[in-house]
Write a protein that holds these residues in place. Structure first.
Motif, PDB file in Angstrom:
ATOM      1  N   HIS A   1       7.257  43.825 -15.653  1.00 25.36           N
ATOM      2  CA  HIS A   1       7.633  43.482 -14.291  1.00 25.36           C
ATOM      3  C   HIS A   1       9.141  43.540 -14.084  1.00 25.36           C
ATOM      4  CE1 HIS A   1       7.816  41.398 -10.477  1.00 25.36           C
ATOM      5  NE2 HIS A   1       8.490  40.421 -11.014  1.00 25.36           N
ATOM      6  N   TYR A   2       9.894  43.079 -15.088  1.00 25.39           N
ATOM      7  CA  TYR A   2      11.327  42.872 -14.879  1.00 25.39           C
ATOM      8  C   TYR A   2      12.252  43.929 -15.473  1.00 25.39           C
ATOM      9  CZ  TYR A   2      10.622  38.175 -12.977  1.00 25.39           C
ATOM     10  OH  TYR A   2      10.264  37.114 -12.193  1.00 25.39           O
ATOM     11  N   HIS A   3      11.800  44.723 -16.436  1.00 28.71           N
ATOM     12  CA  HIS A   3      12.802  45.467 -17.201  1.00 28.71           C
ATOM     13  C   HIS A   3      13.513  46.543 -16.391  1.00 28.71           C
ATOM     14  CE1 HIS A   3       9.786  48.637 -17.823  1.00 28.71           C
ATOM     15  NE2 HIS A   3      10.710  49.372 -18.381  1.00 28.71           N
TER      16      HIS A   3
ATOM     17  N   VAL B   1       5.423  26.732 -16.501  1.00 26.35           N
ATOM     18  CA  VAL B   1       6.469  27.686 -16.107  1.00 26.35           C
ATOM     19  C   VAL B   1       6.720  28.653 -17.256  1.00 26.35           C
ATOM     20  CG1 VAL B   1       7.607  26.076 -14.523  1.00 26.35           C
ATOM     21  CG2 VAL B   1       8.363  26.207 -16.915  1.00 26.35           C
ATOM     22  N   ILE B   2       7.232  29.817 -16.913  1.00 20.47           N
ATOM     23  CA  ILE B   2       7.733  30.785 -17.891  1.00 20.47           C
ATOM     24  C   ILE B   2       9.194  31.041 -17.551  1.00 20.47           C
ATOM     25  CG2 ILE B   2       7.549  33.130 -18.813  1.00 20.47           C
ATOM     26  CD1 ILE B   2       4.581  33.058 -17.946  1.00 20.47           C
ATOM     27  N   LEU B   3      10.054  30.922 -18.531  1.00 20.44           N
ATOM     28  CA  LEU B   3      11.484  31.183 -18.355  1.00 20.44           C
ATOM     29  C   LEU B   3      11.756  32.652 -18.634  1.00 20.44           C
ATOM     30  CD1 LEU B   3      12.728  28.119 -20.464  1.00 20.44           C
ATOM     31  CD2 LEU B   3      12.075  28.151 -18.044  1.00 20.44           C
ATOM     32  N   VAL B   4      12.570  33.281 -17.790  1.00 15.68           N
ATOM     33  CA  VAL B   4      12.889  34.700 -17.961  1.00 15.68           C
ATOM     34  C   VAL B   4      14.369  34.903 -17.654  1.00 15.68           C
ATOM     35  CG1 VAL B   4      12.338  37.070 -17.279  1.00 15.68           C
ATOM     36  CG2 VAL B   4      10.579  35.290 -17.085  1.00 15.68           C
ATOM     37  N   HIS B   5      15.068  35.603 -18.535  1.00 14.36           N
ATOM     38  CA  HIS B   5      16.411  36.044 -18.161  1.00 14.36           C
ATOM     39  C   HIS B   5      16.748  37.333 -18.893  1.00 14.36           C
ATOM     40  CE1 HIS B   5      18.101  34.218 -21.904  1.00 14.36           C
ATOM     41  NE2 HIS B   5      19.204  34.898 -21.633  1.00 14.36           N
ATOM     42  N   ASN B   6      17.802  37.988 -18.463  1.00 12.40           N
ATOM     43  CA  ASN B   6      18.205  39.272 -19.030  1.00 12.40           C
ATOM     44  C   ASN B   6      19.500  39.147 -19.815  1.00 12.40           C
ATOM     45  OD1 ASN B   6      19.605  38.852 -16.450  1.00 12.40           O
ATOM     46  ND2 ASN B   6      20.493  40.874 -16.813  1.00 12.40           N
ATOM     47  N   HIS B   7      19.696  40.079 -20.743  1.00  9.17           N
ATOM     48  CA  HIS B   7      20.960  40.212 -21.462  1.00  9.17           C
ATOM     49  C   HIS B   7      21.598  41.542 -21.050  1.00  9.17           C
ATOM     50  CE1 HIS B   7      20.337  37.276 -25.109  1.00  9.17           C
ATOM     51  NE2 HIS B   7      20.489  36.652 -23.952  1.00  9.17           N
TER      52      HIS B   7
ATOM     53  N   ILE C   1      11.297  34.454 -22.102  1.00 12.08           N
ATOM     54  CA  ILE C   1      11.314  35.893 -22.368  1.00 12.08           C
ATOM     55  C   ILE C   1      12.675  36.446 -21.972  1.00 12.08           C
ATOM     56  CG2 ILE C   1      10.261  38.120 -21.789  1.00 12.08           C
ATOM     57  CD1 ILE C   1       7.660  36.433 -21.185  1.00 12.08           C
ATOM     58  N   ILE C   2      13.330  37.086 -22.932  1.00  7.22           N
ATOM     59  CA  ILE C   2      14.644  37.685 -22.687  1.00  7.22           C
ATOM     60  C   ILE C   2      14.464  39.196 -22.568  1.00  7.22           C
ATOM     61  CG2 ILE C   2      16.993  38.001 -23.546  1.00  7.22           C
ATOM     62  CD1 ILE C   2      16.671  35.411 -25.116  1.00  7.22           C
ATOM     63  N   ILE C   3      14.940  39.750 -21.457  1.00  8.94           N
ATOM     64  CA  ILE C   3      14.786  41.175 -21.181  1.00  8.94           C
ATOM     65  C   ILE C   3      16.036  41.921 -21.633  1.00  8.94           C
ATOM     66  CG2 ILE C   3      14.283  42.897 -19.412  1.00  8.94           C
ATOM     67  CD1 ILE C   3      12.097  40.792 -19.676  1.00  8.94           C
ATOM     68  N   GLY C   4      15.856  42.916 -22.488  1.00  9.32           N
ATOM     69  CA  GLY C   4      16.956  43.769 -22.916  1.00  9.32           C
ATOM     70  C   GLY C   4      16.760  45.186 -22.410  1.00  9.32           C
TER      71      GLY C   4
ATOM     72  N   GLY D   1      15.023  48.327 -22.820  1.00 12.54           N
ATOM     73  CA  GLY D   1      13.899  48.955 -23.486  1.00 12.54           C
ATOM     74  C   GLY D   1      13.173  48.067 -24.476  1.00 12.54           C
ATOM     75  N   ARG D   2      13.536  46.798 -24.562  1.00 13.40           N
ATOM     76  CA  ARG D   2      12.880  45.865 -25.471  1.00 13.40           C
ATOM     77  C   ARG D   2      13.092  44.446 -24.966  1.00 13.40           C
ATOM     78  NH1 ARG D   2      16.928  45.140 -30.101  1.00 13.40           N
ATOM     79  NH2 ARG D   2      18.853  46.033 -29.283  1.00 13.40           N
ATOM     80  N   PHE D   3      12.380  43.523 -25.562  1.00 16.86           N
ATOM     81  CA  PHE D   3      12.472  42.134 -25.116  1.00 16.86           C
ATOM     82  C   PHE D   3      12.208  41.207 -26.298  1.00 16.86           C
ATOM     83  CE2 PHE D   3       8.000  43.115 -24.894  1.00 16.86           C
ATOM     84  CZ  PHE D   3       7.352  41.930 -25.244  1.00 16.86           C
ATOM     85  N   THR D   4      12.538  39.933 -26.098  1.00  9.84           N
ATOM     86  CA  THR D   4      12.204  38.902 -27.066  1.00  9.84           C
ATOM     87  C   THR D   4      11.392  37.827 -26.372  1.00  9.84           C
ATOM     88  OG1 THR D   4      14.154  39.243 -28.466  1.00  9.84           O
ATOM     89  CG2 THR D   4      13.108  37.088 -28.572  1.00  9.84           C
ATOM     90  N   SER D   5      10.249  37.508 -26.943  1.00  9.86           N
ATOM     91  CA  SER D   5       9.441  36.373 -26.499  1.00  9.86           C
ATOM     92  C   SER D   5       9.667  35.248 -27.500  1.00  9.86           C
ATOM     93  CB  SER D   5       7.960  36.766 -26.456  1.00  9.86           C
ATOM     94  OG  SER D   5       7.131  35.626 -26.535  1.00  9.86           O
ATOM     95  N   PHE D   6      10.091  34.079 -27.019  1.00 12.53           N
ATOM     96  CA  PHE D   6      10.317  32.950 -27.920  1.00 12.53           C
ATOM     97  C   PHE D   6       9.040  32.568 -28.662  1.00 12.53           C
ATOM     98  CE2 PHE D   6      14.425  32.789 -26.384  1.00 12.53           C
ATOM     99  CZ  PHE D   6      15.137  31.681 -26.806  1.00 12.53           C
ATOM    100  N   VAL D   7       7.907  32.652 -27.971  1.00 10.65           N
ATOM    101  CA  VAL D   7       6.638  32.300 -28.614  1.00 10.65           C
ATOM    102  C   VAL D   7       6.290  33.321 -29.695  1.00 10.65           C
ATOM    103  CG1 VAL D   7       4.160  32.093 -28.265  1.00 10.65           C
ATOM    104  CG2 VAL D   7       5.734  31.003 -26.665  1.00 10.65           C
ATOM    105  N   SER D   8       6.351  34.608 -29.358  1.00  5.08           N
ATOM    106  CA  SER D   8       5.986  35.655 -30.321  1.00  5.08           C
ATOM    107  C   SER D   8       6.926  35.662 -31.525  1.00  5.08           C
ATOM    108  CB  SER D   8       6.006  37.022 -29.639  1.00  5.08           C
ATOM    109  OG  SER D   8       5.049  37.085 -28.599  1.00  5.08           O
ATOM    110  N   ALA D   9       8.210  35.321 -31.271  1.00  7.91           N
ATOM    111  CA  ALA D   9       9.196  35.328 -32.356  1.00  7.91           C
ATOM    112  C   ALA D   9       9.180  34.041 -33.172  1.00  7.91           C
ATOM    113  CB  ALA D   9      10.591  35.566 -31.782  1.00  7.91           C
ATOM    114  N   GLY D  10       8.364  33.082 -32.752  1.00  3.73           N
ATOM    115  CA  GLY D  10       8.263  31.830 -33.493  1.00  3.73           C
ATOM    116  C   GLY D  10       9.370  30.837 -33.200  1.00  3.73           C
ATOM    117  N   PHE D  11      10.112  31.018 -32.082  1.00  2.00           N
ATOM    118  CA  PHE D  11      11.179  30.097 -31.724  1.00  2.00           C
ATOM    119  C   PHE D  11      10.660  28.865 -30.990  1.00  2.00           C
ATOM    120  CE2 PHE D  11      13.811  34.146 -31.654  1.00  2.00           C
ATOM    121  CZ  PHE D  11      14.361  33.903 -32.901  1.00  2.00           C
ATOM    122  N   MET D  12       9.405  28.915 -30.546  1.00  2.00           N
ATOM    123  CA  MET D  12       8.826  27.754 -29.885  1.00  2.00           C
ATOM    124  C   MET D  12       7.298  27.783 -30.024  1.00  2.00           C
ATOM    125  SD  MET D  12       9.302  28.862 -25.834  1.00  2.00           S
ATOM    126  CE  MET D  12       8.225  27.575 -25.203  1.00  2.00           C
TER     127      MET D  12
END
Length: 229
Positions: A117-119, A174-180, A213-216, A218-229
């Motif tokens: 949706h966001y990238h 809620v889902i938090l979303v921001h871009n780098h 979810i951090i949008i970069g 062509g790629r992203f980081t999900s805190f849940v998938s990465a084990g950060f939360m």
């Protein structure tokens, strides 16, 4: 060629070329010429000349899309009206490319869904934008809310700003979303601290933070998938 585009052979005019051969046959400069429509009488540049000058200045359409109106106007012959037309056309392209979330009907199922949706919208932004998606009890997306614009810090992304709209809308999660803007979606220490504080605030209020979810680029980081939360 002298005399402007109207003096060119019909087969070489962008509009006629598009009508006869289709839009894929046009170069980037020719497509820009159709958007800005007219040349510059002072410099005696045609619309295609201006299109070429813009591409030479910014390198490609993607970089051009990220330019501000002021930066476009700095190219000789490109005034506010032409710059606005270019920004509008490229924004339409960005929105078409984005896989829009179906607000009020689509259930959140994966971080890829949010990334899709966001990238396109975020990948060329020069500032950080922090968004919150509000979800109901069935994880259906109710609304998106922009919380901040600019470099993230704890004073800007305050729990009050994040959860006020969630309370008003009776959101269950809620889902938090921001871009780098750098394109690298790896979370910073500030990102992790903000996420921790918001999760704790959400737990106190009975509103679950499902993911950050951090949008970069062509790629992203999900805190849940990465084990950060």
């Amino acid at each position: 060629m002298a005399g402007g585009i109207k003096a060119w052979p019909e087969d070489e005019r962008p509009r006629e070329k598009l009508m006869r051969r289709g839009s894929p046959a046009l170069s980037d400069a020719e497509l820009l010429a159709l958007i800005i429509r007219t040349g510059d009488s002072v410099s005696r540049r045609s619309a295609i000349d201006l299109g070429r000058a813009l591409l030479q200045e910014f390198g490609d359409l993607r970089t051009l899309a990220g330019a501000t109106v002021g930066e476009l106007c700095a190219v000789k012959g490109t005034g506010p009206a032409k710059a606005a037309s270019i920004k509008a056309a490229l924004e339409i392209a960005s929105r078409i490319n984005s896989e829009r979330l179906m607000i009020c009907s689509e259930r959140f199922t994966s971080p890829e869904q949010v990334y899709n949706h966001y990238h396109y919208a975020f990948r060329d932004r020069r500032k950080e934008y922090f968004m919150v998606l509000l979800l109901d009890g069935k994880n259906r997306i109710m609304r998106e809310v922009q919380i901040s614009e600019g470099s993230l810090n704890q004073s800007i992304v305050h729990p009050r700003e994040v959860f006020n709209p969630a309370v008003r809308e009776s959101a269950a999660a809620v889902i938090l979303v921001h871009n780098h803007p750098t394109g690298d979606p790896a979370p910073s220490r500030e990102d992790q601290e903000i996420t921790r504080r918001l999760r704790e605030a959400g737990d106190l209020m009975g509103i679950k933070v499902l993911d950050h979810i951090i949008i970069g680029d062509g790629r992203f980081t999900s805190f849940v998938s990465a084990g950060f939360m």
